[in-house]
Design a protein around this motif. Structure first.
Motif, PDB file in Angstrom:
ATOM      1  N   LYS A   1      25.165 -17.495 -19.211  1.00 55.55           N
ATOM      2  CA  LYS A   1      24.956 -16.252 -19.954  1.00 55.55           C
ATOM      3  C   LYS A   1      24.850 -16.585 -21.429  1.00 55.55           C
ATOM      4  O   LYS A   1      25.679 -17.308 -21.980  1.00 55.55           O
TER       5      LYS A   1
ATOM      6  N   SER B   1      25.642 -25.212 -13.023  1.00 55.13           N
ATOM      7  CA  SER B   1      26.375 -23.951 -12.954  1.00 55.13           C
ATOM      8  C   SER B   1      25.566 -22.958 -12.135  1.00 55.13           C
ATOM      9  O   SER B   1      24.331 -23.050 -12.086  1.00 55.13           O
ATOM     10  N   HIS B   2      26.238 -21.984 -11.527  1.00 54.68           N
ATOM     11  CA  HIS B   2      25.501 -20.926 -10.827  1.00 54.68           C
ATOM     12  C   HIS B   2      24.622 -20.154 -11.803  1.00 54.68           C
ATOM     13  O   HIS B   2      23.510 -19.747 -11.464  1.00 54.68           O
ATOM     14  N   CYS B   3      25.170 -19.906 -13.002  1.00 52.72           N
ATOM     15  CA  CYS B   3      24.404 -19.190 -14.008  1.00 52.72           C
ATOM     16  C   CYS B   3      24.978 -19.480 -15.385  1.00 52.72           C
ATOM     17  O   CYS B   3      26.117 -19.927 -15.521  1.00 52.72           O
TER      18      CYS B   3
ATOM     19  N   HIS C   1      29.003 -20.298 -15.743  1.00 56.49           N
ATOM     20  CA  HIS C   1      29.745 -19.630 -14.675  1.00 56.49           C
ATOM     21  C   HIS C   1      29.553 -20.288 -13.321  1.00 56.49           C
ATOM     22  O   HIS C   1      28.427 -20.583 -12.918  1.00 56.49           O
TER      23      HIS C   1
ATOM     24  N   VAL D   1      25.602 -14.210  -6.921  1.00 57.64           N
ATOM     25  CA  VAL D   1      25.755 -14.760  -8.269  1.00 57.64           C
ATOM     26  C   VAL D   1      25.630 -13.656  -9.308  1.00 57.64           C
ATOM     27  O   VAL D   1      26.471 -13.549 -10.211  1.00 57.64           O
TER      28      VAL D   1
ATOM     29  N   GLU E   1      26.109 -10.388  -9.073  1.00 57.35           N
ATOM     30  CA  GLU E   1      27.253  -9.471  -9.029  1.00 57.35           C
ATOM     31  C   GLU E   1      28.533 -10.151  -9.490  1.00 57.35           C
ATOM     32  O   GLU E   1      29.415  -9.493 -10.057  1.00 57.35           O
ATOM     33  N   GLY E   2      28.631 -11.456  -9.297  1.00 54.08           N
ATOM     34  CA  GLY E   2      29.815 -12.193  -9.712  1.00 54.08           C
ATOM     35  C   GLY E   2      30.025 -12.207 -11.215  1.00 54.08           C
ATOM     36  O   GLY E   2      31.127 -12.481 -11.686  1.00 54.08           O
ATOM     37  N   VAL E   3      28.975 -11.915 -11.976  1.00 58.21           N
ATOM     38  CA  VAL E   3      29.093 -11.861 -13.441  1.00 58.21           C
ATOM     39  C   VAL E   3      28.703 -10.489 -13.986  1.00 58.21           C
ATOM     40  O   VAL E   3      28.416 -10.335 -15.168  1.00 58.21           O
TER      41      VAL E   3
ATOM     42  N   VAL F   1      30.551 -18.937  -9.648  1.00 57.33           N
ATOM     43  CA  VAL F   1      30.938 -17.653  -9.068  1.00 57.33           C
ATOM     44  C   VAL F   1      31.684 -17.880  -7.751  1.00 57.33           C
ATOM     45  O   VAL F   1      31.115 -18.471  -6.818  1.00 57.33           O
TER      46      VAL F   1
ATOM     47  N   ALA G   1      30.082 -17.715  -3.994  1.00 56.99           N
ATOM     48  CA  ALA G   1      28.675 -18.123  -3.961  1.00 56.99           C
ATOM     49  C   ALA G   1      28.598 -19.532  -3.368  1.00 56.99           C
ATOM     50  O   ALA G   1      29.592 -20.270  -3.358  1.00 56.99           O
TER      51      ALA G   1
END
Length: 140
Positions: free
Chosen positions: A33, A29-31, A16, A73, A75-77, A18, A21
């Protein structure tokens, strides 16, 4: 073990970026999952509205910006601070800045909901930042 007793497999990882961000300072990547787990890349004290803006002055202001960026970040996912189970903190001036960083960091978490944490003194961070923080979050 039969197939019926094996734990369910996680879906493939999802990567992800975001919107809103900060722009990453390196190729990442920001994050990411993986099933219920979220691995959030370390955030710097950069202004998400202007990557070229000077970093805030002092450990308290930089820690606040880092934590706000991490919240963006999360909250963005669809995650939040209540989902954070582990944090790593990197600071460049450990003796000087540890108390100030802790005061700001602590203020972001509900009483009794502090994630496990490691804090590491380092010799340098990107953009000459004083602090960087990354998270691991879990939401079943």
């Amino acid at each position: 073990m039969s197939d019926s007793t094996l734990p369910p497999a996680f879906p493939p990882p999802s990567f992800h970026m975001v919107p809103g961000a900060p722009t990453p300072v390196a190729p990442f990547s920001h994050c990411v999952k993986v099933g219920p787990w979220l691995f959030v890349t370390g955030q710097m004290p950069t202004d998400p509205a202007d990557d070229s803006a000077p970093l805030p002055e002092g450990i308290e202001a930089q820690t606040r910006r880092v934590m706000d960026n991490l919240v963006l970040v999360l909250e963005g996912v669809g995650y939040g601070l209540a989902d954070v189970v582990q944090a790593r903190v990197y600071i460049t001036e450990f003796k000087r800045d540890y108390p100030g960083m802790n005061a700001v960091y602590r203020s972001y978490f509900a009483e009794g909901r502090l994630p496990a944490r490691t804090c590491i003194g380092v010799t340098g961070l990107a953009r000459d930042a004083l602090v960087e923080v990354d998270f691991v979050a879990y939401r079943p």
